[in-house]
Design an enzyme around this catalytic site. Structure first.
Site, PDB file in Angstrom:
ATOM      1  N   TYR B 157      -8.585  70.938  31.567  1.00 22.97           N
ATOM      2  CA  TYR B 157      -8.991  71.546  32.545  1.00 22.97           C
ATOM      3  C   TYR B 157     -10.160  72.687  32.059  1.00 22.97           C
ATOM      4  CZ  TYR B 157      -6.538  68.263  35.591  1.00 22.97           C
ATOM      5  OH  TYR B 157      -5.936  67.199  35.591  1.00 22.97           O
ATOM      6  N   ARG B 214      -1.810  60.946  29.568  1.00 22.71           N
ATOM      7  CA  ARG B 214      -1.804  60.907  30.909  1.00 22.71           C
ATOM      8  C   ARG B 214      -3.494  60.222  32.016  1.00 22.71           C
ATOM      9  NH1 ARG B 214      -1.386  64.277  35.990  1.00 22.71           N
ATOM     10  NH2 ARG B 214      -0.334  62.027  36.562  1.00 22.71           N
ATOM     11  N   HIS B 217      -7.937  60.720  35.714  1.00 26.74           N
ATOM     12  CA  HIS B 217      -7.631  60.828  37.216  1.00 26.74           C
ATOM     13  C   HIS B 217      -7.889  62.476  38.377  1.00 26.74           C
ATOM     14  CE1 HIS B 217      -4.531  63.103  35.875  1.00 26.74           C
ATOM     15  NE2 HIS B 217      -4.507  64.081  36.924  1.00 26.74           N
ATOM     16  N   HIS B 219      -7.495  65.084  40.975  1.00 27.47           N
ATOM     17  CA  HIS B 219      -6.009  66.007  42.207  1.00 27.47           C
ATOM     18  C   HIS B 219      -7.243  66.453  43.245  1.00 27.47           C
ATOM     19  CE1 HIS B 219      -3.115  66.572  38.632  1.00 27.47           C
ATOM     20  NE2 HIS B 219      -4.180  67.135  38.408  1.00 27.47           N
TER      21      HIS B 219
END
Lengths: 304, 304
Positions: B157, B214, B217, B219
């Site tokens: 991120y 993970r 994806h 968010h």
């Protein structure tokens, strides 16, 4: 596909720890998952409550320093520390009872000669402490290091004072037992005091209308090779908080009657200038092993 | 005198919260005491294990910053976050499924015009995201702020990058739905990625031989007045970690098939320079109340 919905989630999380190499760690983690999930389901924990908990735990961690341990304090006020103590000391066999370490053990106690006044510069009523360390048969144990620490006349430990960094320890010392298992020192009569209430734990105590007080006591950590390390307090009889200690640390056997004395000489033959108090307490050690707790400062270094 | 021994201790700690003014707080704390004490008794937790736990929790708190939340990560990998989500969303009635917030919601997303390339400077395969926000009957909801954020092509991120402070957000934005409930933007295809393993939570994942991954994806946080705030992800179909998400966040309904496209124009009529991907996903909102989660930075300020 695995659906992590409410019914399958807990089992999936437990399974995720199946390959943990250490069987004890695996057991502890899988039981932890069960306990945590059971708590969330049973309480129907809301997002706001979960967020509060995350924030509370974060602030608790961030309040810790090498000389302040807010998570131990949290464990203490929830009775967890005393329960860990209890489940690990189920059979005392005549050994001295144990109690919590507390958050103010900073370690690195300096060895001092017997008779030293460890609170020499502090106001307060004078106290002479005489003690002996023996095994369960009463045989004296020589050369045993005994760390002692207690709060001052206003209820603060030295490490809570801004002057700690410059002036060093006070009411905090190590004595080493003599050939007869004895050690003795001078200090002041400790006071009952509140645990620190300027952190998250204090917030909880205040918001739940508990009182923050601990009855007056002196901490002792007796660490004799071949014996279980003894972590305990000696409490002052008559203290009004003996029945409601905020950290649940009191046991009858640990309460000592403190004698008021006016003798001109203290037990080591040196003059007493004012009326004084006498604490007499013996420690009986249980054979065994175990490492004494590491002071937080040492832990901080391990991870630095 | 109250003896805080093993048999009486738990009852004494529960009683200590009897005067808590807020009945819900009293219930949560008394149940917490029961759960914690039950765990310690059942496992016969040793001092060394207790010390490890204290140290682990302390380091978890100290790893947190305004842009990193290690306690949320801990809650995530223990499945607690998903369970809290589940117990608070038992009846969906057709509303979009929810999942964890994750530790990388830093809030303060900047509103951007529809079509913006939120990852303009990042390498990666290009993706066009088109979406719509409706109520349970399919009626479009206009003027709804939607926060989106995702990891880059290397699995990080923006807030995990050292350049975050100087260069600001990337792959992180807010869009506001138009009169037809629609919003759309350009970005890169996110990758599956490991949660951060440089903290205590990563240590636990590694030591227990879990993988830290993970599935890929994006968010979404959809916050429409009069509707429950919707915190969810949209996952990329085909990802190899969909069945074993380290934070247990996957639900079938949240997996979207991403179309590979070679059309010369993207859905907003602007040219595509290279082959691209199309994500199409609609959000169905459930009437209700509730505050969107506060970003950690805002929380930090509350206590400053």
């Amino acid at each position: 596909m695995t659906q992590f919905n409410e019914t399958e989630l807990t089992a999936a999380v437990i399974r995720s720890f199946d390959d943990t190499p250490d069987p004890r760690a695996k057991f502890l983690l899988q039981e932890l998952v069960k306990s945590l999930h059971d708590y969330v389901s049973k309480t129907g924990l809301t997002f706001e409550e979960w967020e509060y908990a995350i924030d509370f735990l974060t602030r608790t961690g961030q309040k810790c320093t090498p000389i302040r341990q807010e998570f131990i304090l949290l464990s203490d006020v929830l009775g967890v520390s005393m329960l860990v103590d209890a489940v690990n000391h189920r059979e005392r066999e005549g050994a001295t009872e144990t109690t919590v370490l507390g958050p103010f053990y900073v370690g690195e106690h300096k060895v001092m000669p017997h008779g030293t006044d460890v609170s020499a510069n502090l106001p307060g009523e004078r106290m002479f402490v005489q003690s002996r360390v023996t095994d369960l048969q009463g045989k004296p144990l020589a050369n045993v290091p005994v760390d002692i620490w207690h709060a001052d006349d206003e209820g603060y430990y030295d490490s809570q004072r801004p002057t700690y960094a410059t002036e060093g320890p006070s009411s905090r010392a190590r004595f080493v037992t003599d050939a007869d298992g004895r050690f003795f020192f001078r200090t002041i009569l400790p006071c009952s005091y509140p645990i620190p209430t300027d952190g998250p734990v204090g917030e909880m105590i205040i918001q739940t209308r508990r009182h923050a007080m601990r009855p007056a006591h002196v901490h002792f950590l007796v660490n004799a090779p071949g014996y279980e390390p003894l972590i305990t307090h000696v409490f002052m009889d008559g203290d009004k908080y003996l029945d409601s200690d905020v950290v649940f640390g009191v046991k009858d056997e640990l309460v000592a009657r403190i004698e008021k004395r006016t003798d001109a000489l203290m037990p080591d033959g040196k003059p007493a200038e004012v009326p004084w108090h006498l604490m007499t307490y013996e420690f009986h050690m249980k054979p065994g092993q175990g490492a004494a707790p590491k002071p937080m400062a040492a832990k901080a270094q391990e991870h630095a």
